[in-house]
Design an enzyme around this catalytic site. Structure first.
Site, PDB file in Angstrom:
ATOM      1  N   ALA A 271     137.398 117.468 -72.951  1.00  0.00           N
ATOM      2  CA  ALA A 271     138.097 117.579 -74.485  1.00  0.00           C
ATOM      3  C   ALA A 271     138.511 116.135 -74.818  1.00  0.00           C
ATOM      4  O   ALA A 271     138.430 115.364 -74.008  1.00  0.00           O
ATOM      5  CB  ALA A 271     139.772 118.216 -73.844  1.00  0.00           C
ATOM      6  N   GLU A 307     145.395 116.368 -72.087  1.00  0.00           N
ATOM      7  CA  GLU A 307     145.390 116.349 -73.920  1.00  0.00           C
ATOM      8  C   GLU A 307     146.586 115.712 -74.485  1.00  0.00           C
ATOM      9  O   GLU A 307     146.990 114.437 -75.393  1.00  0.00           O
ATOM     10  CB  GLU A 307     144.465 116.432 -74.568  1.00  0.00           C
ATOM     11  CG  GLU A 307     142.890 116.612 -74.033  1.00  0.00           C
ATOM     12  CD  GLU A 307     141.935 115.574 -73.446  1.00  0.00           C
ATOM     13  OE1 GLU A 307     141.928 114.785 -74.073  1.00  0.00           O
ATOM     14  OE2 GLU A 307     141.637 115.701 -72.229  1.00  0.00           O
TER      15      GLU A 307
HETATM   16 ZN   LIG Z   1     141.918 111.830 -70.452  1.00  0.00          ZN
END
Ligand SMILES: [Zn+2]
Length: 916
Positions: A271, A307
């Site tokens: 991600a 994230e």
């Molecule tokens: Zn990272």
């Protein structure tokens, strides 16, 4: 920069020491996109100024696979030249005044198979710019220390691309002529270009409004393809939990009105933390109980957290250059590990022992990854410091060293800012994790550096300055060797007890082997959390923190009263307080005491691992068929764990799982992968046989019948019943029993969730039972439309235990399957990587066919996706340790790849290092 001849091609090596500040700053960027898969037009209008701290020079903008149509300076045409892939502008306005630069280019997203820059996946546009993908969108100063304000206008066909997203806040949107429409986005925060993102396509979203502690309202959105909306609840819950956790633990709140997550099935990594618009591999977003396992649920929680946490550690404060990658990655992995631990233990609030065990389970899983993968990397040709000194291709340095070891370095900082720590280096008491001091350090880090691009040194300095008088502050320059020196330190421990004076002396010595480019290593600062037990298992010395700073140091403990004058049993490196190899001549009796009684659950698990390892290594070194590798005392101890009334199931499952073949291999100087495979299989068979009735009991008594919940207690029960089912099926194979395989098939058919269903399927496949074939077919017909479930189906077959070389033909056959494609990274990983990287018993064949297969796939992948190819190329990193005939065969395979003249820079670097 320097040039290095590597035999075939000239590769540019980038050095950390050669860093210079940018000659220009880009204050604002105004991007307009006319999106078209075949030819997207990009108008880039920037306001620049010279950096007064750097001597005047030409402007050199990075570009890659772009078609340049126009360059204007302050609205006028200008002269420019191309130098390799850089656009060079020499005739720019003198002086400090800002000027406008307009660049018009086109690119071809549909042809972008590298998945870096702007690409198309399932008729949807996505971007991936970290590390150096933005230069594939427009000419730019593609480096993290140039931070700019962005406004973005997207234009596209409204029917084909109804959703148009970019970073920040939506300012305006509306129709255009010819069925097109537009959206205009403005990001209120300055950012480096690697955090730029856009998404355009047919997507639907789950959304929710949340109110932060400050009273501010935020809109959270998770975008997926229609049909996947019922798989987004867990990702949304994880996002909300992440926001709440960062506020509670670090006082960091969401700084955007809107926070979006978008899932794509074609993605090179897990991600990406683009500001306000995170782009995720579907693997880390989509889950419902029918399609995702407990592991998937846990991974989604930790990746969504990771994230999100980057929004502060990475985005608000970013890296000065890519050598500082661990500044954001090590720190953010540490934060996501802490988040998962806190969440697991919060779920068990009120039961202190269960909460402690849940934390330990997470810690053990993290350490297991570190030791099997990162320790191997640290001992191989790709070994590099947490802050590397040079690279050829930065994409090759998104490694377990930067991430997982980097996280351990941050964890040690937290341990070393414990308040009660004295200069003598020891401190009593149990609960002194340093969390408070570390949070103070984080606050100072943001006070000093918010909005800047900084270095690992800046971070360490802030943590130390906020905690004067602690061991970290005291030893900071030496501590920073963890950033500079590669390799895993070894700590050798010797203990002695004098019964007459009741004194225990512990002598610790440290060393670290040479690694590429680093012959000599200076001593590290190593926090060693320890306690002492007497031989009956009673704790006679509560947890202490020792700080090892010299090559050799002795620590004395007085007034230790132990029964019969028997030497105490040391419990060292509790909770794995440092990423080192601990060498100590533990007797089996000492390890059994630790396994049964240590108050530190990590070291209980570790004692079992050491007992397995001692048994495995002596069997590997012995001649002939391995027989009764595990002794009766160990089997009894394992039975006690399995039947224990108070231990939780997740912990039992970890204790009863043998060390991986790759981890056993790392303990040997010469590796015969087939011998290790044979020994480990013999150990599994023995464990299955000796504990058969206990496994049967464990299976029956840990089955969950209620509705599916991914919480730590019920997932632990599923894990243990799953392992038990594997064991009884394995035993059935060796005894021709049909009861358990039939039982497993029934579980498979009637399962209420993917975890139980997949465990049952996997028990049949890994035990090589004939019922595996119909079960695999049924699984396929049930889930052939679920891409992520099909990845599991491919992976399971590629990672099955090898029996007479049967796996490789299956893998080759599966490559011809209509659902297989090498172009999709998840699918390539599920089949090819599972075989080459995760199934040593099948991959290392004496006829070299595994290596031939590997070299073919590396070359095939390299032609269109060098980043993924370079990952696969690392499967033979440790070839020089292999016994013959594997060693020579591996060398041939590596040489075959190296001989290809047009290798990507990514693969060239990996192969060159392996052969050097
Ligand atoms: Zn990272």
């Amino acid at each position: 920069m320097m040039h290095l001849r590597d035999g075939q091609a000239t590769a540019t090596v980038i050095h950390r020491e050669a860093y210079t500040a940018p000659a220009f700053w880009i204050d604002t960027v105004d991007l307009s996109f006319d999106l078209d898969p075949a030819k997207t037009r990009v108008l880039n209008r920037m306001r620049l100024r010279r950096n007064p701290d750097v001597p005047a020079q030409a402007l050199r903008l990075d570009g890659d696979e772009l078609n340049l149509a126009r360059v204007l300076v302050n609205g006028q045409g200008t002269s420019f030249k191309m130098d390799a892939s850089q656009l060079v502008l020499e005739n720019l306005p003198e002086g400090d005044a800002p000027f406008d630069l307009e660049i018009f280019t086109t690119c071809a997203p549909a042809k972008n198979t590298k998945l870096m820059g702007l690409f198309v996946s399932n008729d949807t546009f996505f971007t991936q710019c970290e590390a150096e993908g933005f230069r594939r969108i427009t000419y730019f100063l593609d480096r993290p220390d140039v931070m700019s304000s962005y406004s973005v206008t997207l234009r596209a066909d409204k029917k084909a691309y109804p959703v148009l997203l970019s970073n920040g806040n939506l300012l305006a949107q509306g129709p255009l002529e010819d069925g097109r429409h537009f959206a205009q986005w403005v990001d209120p925060h300055k950012k480096p270009c690697y955090l730029f993102a856009l998404v355009a396509g047919q997507l639907v979203c789950r959304e929710q409004r949340v109110t932060a502690r400050s009273g501010k309202e935020h809109l959270l959105q998770v975008y997926v393809r229609s049909g996947d909306l019922d798989k987004t609840e867990h990702a949304m819950n994880s996002l909300r939990a992440s926001i709440a956790w960062d506020e509670a633990r670090f006082g960091l709140s969401l700084d955007l009105e809107r926070f979006m997550i978008v899932a794509t099935s074609d993605f090179n990594m897990g991600a990406m933390e683009n500001k306000g618009l995170n782009i995720f591999n579907t693997k880390f977003v989509l889950a419902n109980s029918a399609t995702a396992t407990d592991t998937d649920y846990a991974n989604i929680e930790s990746v969504v957290g990771h994230e999100y946490f980057h929004n502060w550690t990475g985005n608000r404060i970013t890296c000065r250059d890519w050598f500082q990658l661990s500044l954001k990655e090590g720190l953010t992995v540490f934060r996501d590990q802490e988040f998962s631990q806190d969440l697991a233990s919060q779920a068990l609030a009120g039961d202190e022992a269960a909460a402690k065990s849940a934390r330990a389970v997470k810690r053990i899983e993290d350490v297991r990854l570190l030791r099997t993968v990162q320790f191997a990397e640290d001992a191989g040709p790709m070994a590099h410091p947490v802050r590397p000194d040079s690279y050829v291709e930065i994409n090759n340095f998104y490694t377990v060293t930067i991430y997982e070891k980097g996280s351990e370095v941050v964890r040690m900082m937290q341990t070393l800012v414990a308040p009660a720590l004295t200069a003598s280096g020891t401190v009593g008491g149990l609960a002194h994790t340093g969390q408070e001091g570390f949070a103070k350090g984080m606050a100072l880090y943001f006070e000093r550096h918010d909005g800047q691009a900084v270095t690992c040194d800046d971070f360490a300095q802030a943590i130390a300055d906020a905690n004067p008088g602690t061991a970290l502050a005291l030893y900071l320059p030496q501590f920073k060797r963890w950033y500079a020196q590669a390799g895993t330190p070894r700590v050798h421990a010797v203990g002695s007890y004098d019964a007459t004076t009741q004194r225990y002396t512990l002598t610790l010595s440290q060393s670290c082997a040479a690694s590429p480019g680093q012959e000599h290593k200076d001593p590290f600062v190593i926090p060693v959390q320890m306690g002492l037990l007497d031989h009956t298992g009673r704790e006679v010395l509560a947890s202490q923190l020792l700080v090892l700073t010299e090559a050799t140091q002795s620590f004395e403990f007085h007034d230790l009263s132990v029964p019969d004058g028997q030497a105490p049993v040391p419990s060292l490196l509790r909770d794995f307080s440092a990423p080192v190899v601990l060498e100590m001549d533990f007797s089996p009796a000492q390890l059994l005491t630790l396994l049964a009684h240590d108050s530190d659950p990590f070291n209980q698990w570790e004692a079992a691992q050491r007992l397995y390892m001692q048994a495995a290594l002596s069997a590997v070194r012995a001649e002939g068929e391995p027989n009764q590798v595990l002794d009766a005392a160990l089997l009894d101890a394992l039975r006690t764990v399995l039947r224990h009334p108070n231990m939780d199931a997740a912990f039992k499952e970890l204790v009863l799982t043998l060390p991986a073949e790759t981890y056993i291999a790392e303990q040997l100087d010469v590796v015969d992968p087939q011998r290790i495979h044979t020994v480990r299989e013999a150990m599994r068979a023995q464990l299955a046989q000796a504990l058969h009735d206990d496994w049967a009991w464990a299976f029956e008594s840990h089955r969950e019948n209620g509705s599916y919940q991914p919480d730590p207690v019920s997932s632990g029960r599923r894990a243990l019943s799953g392992l038990a089912l594997h064991m009884v099926c394995l035993h059935a194979r060796n005894t021709a029993d049909t009861h358990w395989p039939e039982r497993a098939l029934k579980c498979f058919d009637n399962a209420h969730n993917m975890t139980d269903r997949f465990n049952a399927l996997s028990a049949l496949v890994t035990s090589g039972n004939a019922l595996a074939t119909p079960a695999l077919q049924r699984f396929y017909s049930l889930f052939s439309r679920e891409a992520l479930v099909m990845d599991k189906w491919f992976a399971l077959q590629a990672s099955a235990p090898d029996r007479g070389g049967n796996v490789l033909p299956v893998v080759r056959q599966l490559m011809q399957h209509p659902d297989f494609t090498l172009k999709n990274p998840n699918r390539a990983r599920s089949l090819i990587f599972s075989f080459c990287n995760a199934n040593p018993g099948a991959f290392h064949r004496s006829d070299a066919a595994g290596y031939v297969f590997w070299s073919e796939r590396v070359l095939e992948l390299d032609a269109f996706n060098p980043q993924v190819a370079a990952r696969l190329a690392r499967a033979l990193d440790r070839w020089s340790k292999l016994a013959e005939p594997y060693r020579s065969a591996a060398h041939v395979a590596l040489t075959r790849i190296a001989a290809k003249s047009d290798l990507s820079r990514d693969v060239r670097e990996v192969i060159t290092r392996a052969l050097s």
